[in-house]
Design a protein around this motif. Structure first.
Motif, PDB file in Angstrom:
ATOM      1  N   LYS A 134       0.839  -1.192   0.000  1.00  0.00           N
ATOM      2  CA  LYS A 134       0.000   0.000   0.000  1.00  0.00           C
ATOM      3  C   LYS A 134       0.879   1.249   0.000  1.00  0.00           C
ATOM      4  O   LYS A 134       1.926   1.288   0.653  1.00  0.00           O
ATOM      5  CB  LYS A 134      -0.896  -0.010   1.241  1.00  0.00           C
ATOM      6  CG  LYS A 134      -1.847   1.167   1.346  1.00  0.00           C
ATOM      7  CD  LYS A 134      -2.675   1.080   2.617  1.00  0.00           C
ATOM      8  CE  LYS A 134      -3.575   2.293   2.773  1.00  0.00           C
ATOM      9  NZ  LYS A 134      -4.356   2.237   4.040  1.00  0.00           N
ATOM     10  N   SER A 135       0.469   2.260  -0.766  1.00  0.00           N
ATOM     11  CA  SER A 135       1.273   3.480  -0.850  1.00  0.00           C
ATOM     12  C   SER A 135       1.252   4.238   0.477  1.00  0.00           C
ATOM     13  O   SER A 135       0.252   4.238   1.195  1.00  0.00           O
ATOM     14  CB  SER A 135       0.766   4.383  -1.977  1.00  0.00           C
ATOM     15  OG  SER A 135      -0.559   4.816  -1.711  1.00  0.00           O
ATOM     16  N   ILE A 136       2.369   4.874   0.800  1.00  0.00           N
ATOM     17  CA  ILE A 136       2.512   5.661   2.024  1.00  0.00           C
ATOM     18  C   ILE A 136       3.065   7.036   1.660  1.00  0.00           C
ATOM     19  O   ILE A 136       3.568   7.244   0.553  1.00  0.00           O
ATOM     20  CB  ILE A 136       3.420   4.962   3.058  1.00  0.00           C
ATOM     21  CG1 ILE A 136       4.755   4.590   2.407  1.00  0.00           C
ATOM     22  CG2 ILE A 136       2.752   3.729   3.631  1.00  0.00           C
ATOM     23  CD1 ILE A 136       5.720   3.895   3.326  1.00  0.00           C
ATOM     24  N   THR A 137       2.978   7.961   2.614  1.00  0.00           N
ATOM     25  CA  THR A 137       3.354   9.347   2.337  1.00  0.00           C
ATOM     26  C   THR A 137       4.832   9.595   2.627  1.00  0.00           C
ATOM     27  O   THR A 137       5.324   9.243   3.702  1.00  0.00           O
ATOM     28  CB  THR A 137       2.506  10.309   3.179  1.00  0.00           C
ATOM     29  OG1 THR A 137       1.118  10.118   2.860  1.00  0.00           O
ATOM     30  CG2 THR A 137       2.875  11.760   2.894  1.00  0.00           C
ATOM     31  N   SER A 138       5.507  10.170   1.660  1.00  0.00           N
ATOM     32  CA  SER A 138       6.860  10.691   1.877  1.00  0.00           C
ATOM     33  C   SER A 138       6.814  12.203   1.677  1.00  0.00           C
ATOM     34  O   SER A 138       5.843  12.737   1.145  1.00  0.00           O
ATOM     35  CB  SER A 138       7.865  10.035   0.927  1.00  0.00           C
ATOM     36  OG  SER A 138       7.597  10.420  -0.411  1.00  0.00           O
ATOM     37  N   VAL A 139       7.858  12.881   2.095  1.00  0.00           N
ATOM     38  CA  VAL A 139       7.877  14.344   2.052  1.00  0.00           C
ATOM     39  C   VAL A 139       9.200  14.807   1.443  1.00  0.00           C
ATOM     40  O   VAL A 139      10.266  14.303   1.799  1.00  0.00           O
ATOM     41  CB  VAL A 139       7.734  14.945   3.475  1.00  0.00           C
ATOM     42  CG1 VAL A 139       7.838  16.466   3.433  1.00  0.00           C
ATOM     43  CG2 VAL A 139       6.395  14.535   4.088  1.00  0.00           C
ATOM     44  N   TYR A 140       9.120  15.746   0.491  1.00  0.00           N
ATOM     45  CA  TYR A 140      10.319  16.355  -0.066  1.00  0.00           C
ATOM     46  C   TYR A 140      10.190  17.871   0.021  1.00  0.00           C
ATOM     47  O   TYR A 140       9.082  18.405   0.132  1.00  0.00           O
ATOM     48  CB  TYR A 140      10.560  15.907  -1.512  1.00  0.00           C
ATOM     49  CG  TYR A 140       9.491  16.303  -2.510  1.00  0.00           C
ATOM     50  CD1 TYR A 140       9.604  17.473  -3.264  1.00  0.00           C
ATOM     51  CD2 TYR A 140       8.375  15.492  -2.712  1.00  0.00           C
ATOM     52  CE1 TYR A 140       8.631  17.829  -4.188  1.00  0.00           C
ATOM     53  CE2 TYR A 140       7.398  15.841  -3.633  1.00  0.00           C
ATOM     54  CZ  TYR A 140       7.526  17.007  -4.367  1.00  0.00           C
ATOM     55  OH  TYR A 140       6.565  17.364  -5.270  1.00  0.00           O
ATOM     56  N   GLY A 141      11.322  18.573  -0.012  1.00  0.00           N
ATOM     57  CA  GLY A 141      11.250  20.021   0.190  1.00  0.00           C
ATOM     58  C   GLY A 141      12.455  20.745  -0.362  1.00  0.00           C
ATOM     59  O   GLY A 141      13.355  20.155  -0.985  1.00  0.00           O
ATOM     60  N   GLY A 142      12.475  22.059  -0.140  1.00  0.00           N
ATOM     61  CA  GLY A 142      13.558  22.895  -0.632  1.00  0.00           C
ATOM     62  C   GLY A 142      13.783  24.107   0.241  1.00  0.00           C
ATOM     63  O   GLY A 142      12.895  24.536   0.981  1.00  0.00           O
ATOM     64  N   LEU A 143      14.989  24.654   0.154  1.00  0.00           N
ATOM     65  CA  LEU A 143      15.378  25.867   0.867  1.00  0.00           C
ATOM     66  C   LEU A 143      15.662  26.950  -0.171  1.00  0.00           C
ATOM     67  O   LEU A 143      16.544  26.795  -1.015  1.00  0.00           O
ATOM     68  CB  LEU A 143      16.619  25.617   1.727  1.00  0.00           C
ATOM     69  CG  LEU A 143      17.306  26.839   2.340  1.00  0.00           C
ATOM     70  CD1 LEU A 143      16.366  27.569   3.292  1.00  0.00           C
ATOM     71  CD2 LEU A 143      18.592  26.435   3.058  1.00  0.00           C
ATOM     72  N   GLN A 144      14.891  28.024  -0.107  1.00  0.00           N
ATOM     73  CA  GLN A 144      15.015  29.108  -1.073  1.00  0.00           C
ATOM     74  C   GLN A 144      16.388  29.772  -0.989  1.00  0.00           C
ATOM     75  O   GLN A 144      16.966  29.921   0.093  1.00  0.00           O
ATOM     76  CB  GLN A 144      13.909  30.140  -0.803  1.00  0.00           C
ATOM     77  CG  GLN A 144      13.779  31.238  -1.833  1.00  0.00           C
ATOM     78  CD  GLN A 144      12.671  32.219  -1.451  1.00  0.00           C
ATOM     79  OE1 GLN A 144      12.488  32.550  -0.279  1.00  0.00           O
ATOM     80  NE2 GLN A 144      11.925  32.673  -2.441  1.00  0.00           N
TER      81      GLN A 144
END
Length: 620
Positions: free
Chosen positions: A292-302
């Motif tokens: 089952k799919s699960i949540t991952s998180v990606y991001g950035g710093l301006q």
């Protein structure tokens, strides 16, 4: 002509028409402003007009290979293998030589495994990763295994040169650090504002299917305070809608930012903090083919709000941390590599308790490692639990003593309830009088338990994020950071069979059975049912947590048994008019207020029958 009703309707219609015209005009203006802003943004992102430019920054750009030709570069030390790529020019993933995937002894843990781009890659104003064109790997400026240099010219005309280097130092945490130098030169014919781009922080994903979703998220530190947002923040809730992106709201310089799961984190730290936004988005990933799919998180710093004139060059320096959330190591990194590294542990409100317990856990492990190397971490948890229970023994003894005295008052309290069945205020006042008569503090039984709550949550948080426990065995347990599943029960649909939660529930039940009974029968039944509630709630918890709770229950059973050998407390009525306790005064005041309210707000000024009337004055 028209009646009053018609005039009212005409007035309302006119007002609505005027409001519609007014707000339509405002919306048109807003749309026009947005259109112009988008046009400006597209102009800044569009390829520049090919005007011959003589660069003074000397960032020469070779023709990059086609995007399908990926060039991987390895930087390696005794603990980490950093795999860099020319697609995006950054860290494709990092592997830890001493950390294995759940259930494996050969496959290494990979950070940024599901990342859409490399750590340290650039993203545009729409948070889209700029993985094309591919960067050129500058072999002549690089050093095999220690330093990698990439360079590319972006469609906007911006020339980016990135240098990643292993940190050669004996300071704590240096093996998990990379020096990251970012040189940006404006190769276009017009000025470029840098804050339309951001550095990719990587993507954090759960390590196993049942990992708690709230442990994966992103964070940033500004003004010496850290803020963490987990994956559930994107889903919205009763008071908010779902969000596709979250951004930081601080106007303070960012000290560092990153993404994290339960045990590992990626951090990008500017060597000179600057004001910039931190953003994050969720994605759905599957750890295995049919999972089952699960949540991952990606991001950035301006990037900072700096404007590059044509041919102008600016250099930015960062530290990139990709490593385990080891509390001991991160605390030692404070000061050596800047402040705030310890906050990455996410201990929360009970951080002081969690840090202290983690310190003791590691000390006990070093002590026991010479005695039982394979079981040292499990034995350290047991020894730490016993230490905590011994420290709070006086609170437990005080609580048990008070509960025994209150249990002896149950017949008297039952008589009060029978005497005043329809007057709860009177029952409350009489009960408080009973407590005062026999010198019992009604909070004496539960206050010690409340004092233990910070210790419990601090212990829970510490074990929850203790990366030291990954892969560590104890008795039949293969991994203290995972449930102690022996087998799966096929006749129950493949439910895992975990022993420690069962022992925990049984020991909790026995402990409650041995505890003196207070409260009415319904409250006692609810208390007796609580072990079974916790059993289902904690069934899939890490075995380290179940081991702690089971040890605590067994120790408490022993404490209760010893207390049962102590002579029973005697109920003796006080002969002196001692001062009332705070709780008693508050209860009596509340009863008086409720009685006043029942009398229609009139205070009862009837003379007390027990008080002797004052004799009349006789004069002279």
């Amino acid at each position: 002509m028209y009646d009053r009703k018609t005039w009212v309707i005409l007035t309302l219609c006119g007002a609505l028409l005027a409001a519609n015209v007014y707000y339509t005009g405002k919306n048109n203006v807003a749309r026009e402003q947005e259109r112009l802003r988008q046009e400006e943004l597209q102009k800044s992102l569009a390829p520049p007009i090919d005007v011959p430019v003589t660069t003074t920054a000397e960032l020469t750009v070779e023709t990059p290979p086609p995007p399908t030709e990926e060039k991987k570069v390895i930087l390696e030390n005794k603990d980490v293998i950093f795999t860099l790529t020319n697609i995006g020019g950054g860290i494709k993933f990092a592997e830890f030589k001493k950390q294995f995937q759940v259930g494996s002894k050969t496959d290494l843990v990979q950070v940024n495994h599901f990342g859409a781009g490399p750590i340290g890659g650039l993203a545009d104003a729409g948070q889209n990763l700029l993985n094309a064109p591919a960067y050129t790997y500058k072999a002549e400026e690089s050093e095999e295994g220690k330093k990698a240099v990439f360079i590319a010219k972006l469609p906007s005309g911006l020339i980016a040169k990135k240098t990643f280097s292993l940190v050669d130092s004996d300071k704590p945490g240096s093996d998990y650090l990379l020096d990251f130098e970012l040189k940006l030169e404006n190769g276009a014919s017009s000025a470029i504002n840098l804050n339309q781009w951001s550095l990719f922080l990587g993507e954090a994903s759960p390590l196993y299917q049942s990992e708690v979703g709230q442990q994966t998220g992103f964070f940033w530190r500004a003004d010496n305070g850290i803020t963490f947002k987990d994956g559930s923040a994107f889903k919205g809730g009763m008071f908010g809608s779902a969000k596709s992106i979250l951004t930081s709201d601080s106007d303070k310089p960012v000290q560092f930012a990153g993404v994290t799961n339960q045990f590992f984190a990626t951090v990008i730290r500017p060597k000179e903090p600057y004001v910039g936004s931190v953003w994050a988005k969720p994605s759905q990933v599957s750890l295995t083919a049919n999972a089952k799919s699960i949540t991952s998180v990606y991001g950035g710093l301006q990037l900072p709000a700096a404007t590059l004139a044509p041919n102008e060059l600016k250099t930015f320096n960062y530290l990139v941390f990709v490593g385990p959330k080891d509390n001991t190591m991160l605390r030692k990194m404070d000061g050596a590599w800047g402040d705030g590294w310890g906050d990455v542990m996410q201990y929360g409100w009970f951080s002081v308790v969690s840090r202290t317990l983690n310190f003791l856990l590691n000390k006990y492990h070093l002590l026991l490692n010479h005695v039982a190397k394979n079981w040292s971490w499990g034995l350290a948890i047991i020894l730490l639990t016993i230490t905590v229970r011994v420290v709070i023994w006086p609170l437990h003894a005080k609580s048990t003593h008070t509960m025994k005295k209150m249990a002896k008052l149950q017949p008297e309290m039952a008589k009060i309830k029978e005497k005043y069945p329809d007057d709860p205020n009177k029952v409350n006042a009489e009960t408080m009088g009973l407590y005062r008569k026999y010198g019992i503090n009604p909070l004496g039984g539960c206050l010690p338990m409340f004092i233990q709550i910070p210790i419990f949550f601090g212990f829970y948080r510490m074990l929850q994020y203790a990366v030291e426990l990954r892969g560590q065995p104890f008795l039949w347990v293969h991994d203290l950071s995972q449930p102690d599943t022996l087998t799966h029960l096929a006749f129950l649909g493949g439910i895992p069979f975990n022993i420690l939660p069962i022992v925990m529930a049984i020991s909790s039940f026995l402990q409650i059975r041995m505890t003196p009974k207070t409260g009415d029968p319904m409250q006692q039944k609810i208390i007796m049912f609580m072990p079974f509630m916790f059993f289902f709630f904690c069934y899939n918890f890490a075995s380290a947590l179940a081991l702690y709770w089971t040890t605590q229950n067994i120790f408490s059973i022993g404490q209760t048994w010893l207390m049962s050998k102590v002579p029973e407390p005697e109920l003796k009525a006080r002969t002196t008019s001692d001062k009332k306790s705070f709780v008693q005064r508050m209860a009596e005041r509340q009863a008086e207020m409720q009685k006043t309210k029942a009398n229609g707000g009139m205070r009862d000024v009837t003379p007390d029958a027990k008080k002797k009337p004052r004799p009349p004055r006789t004069g002279g």
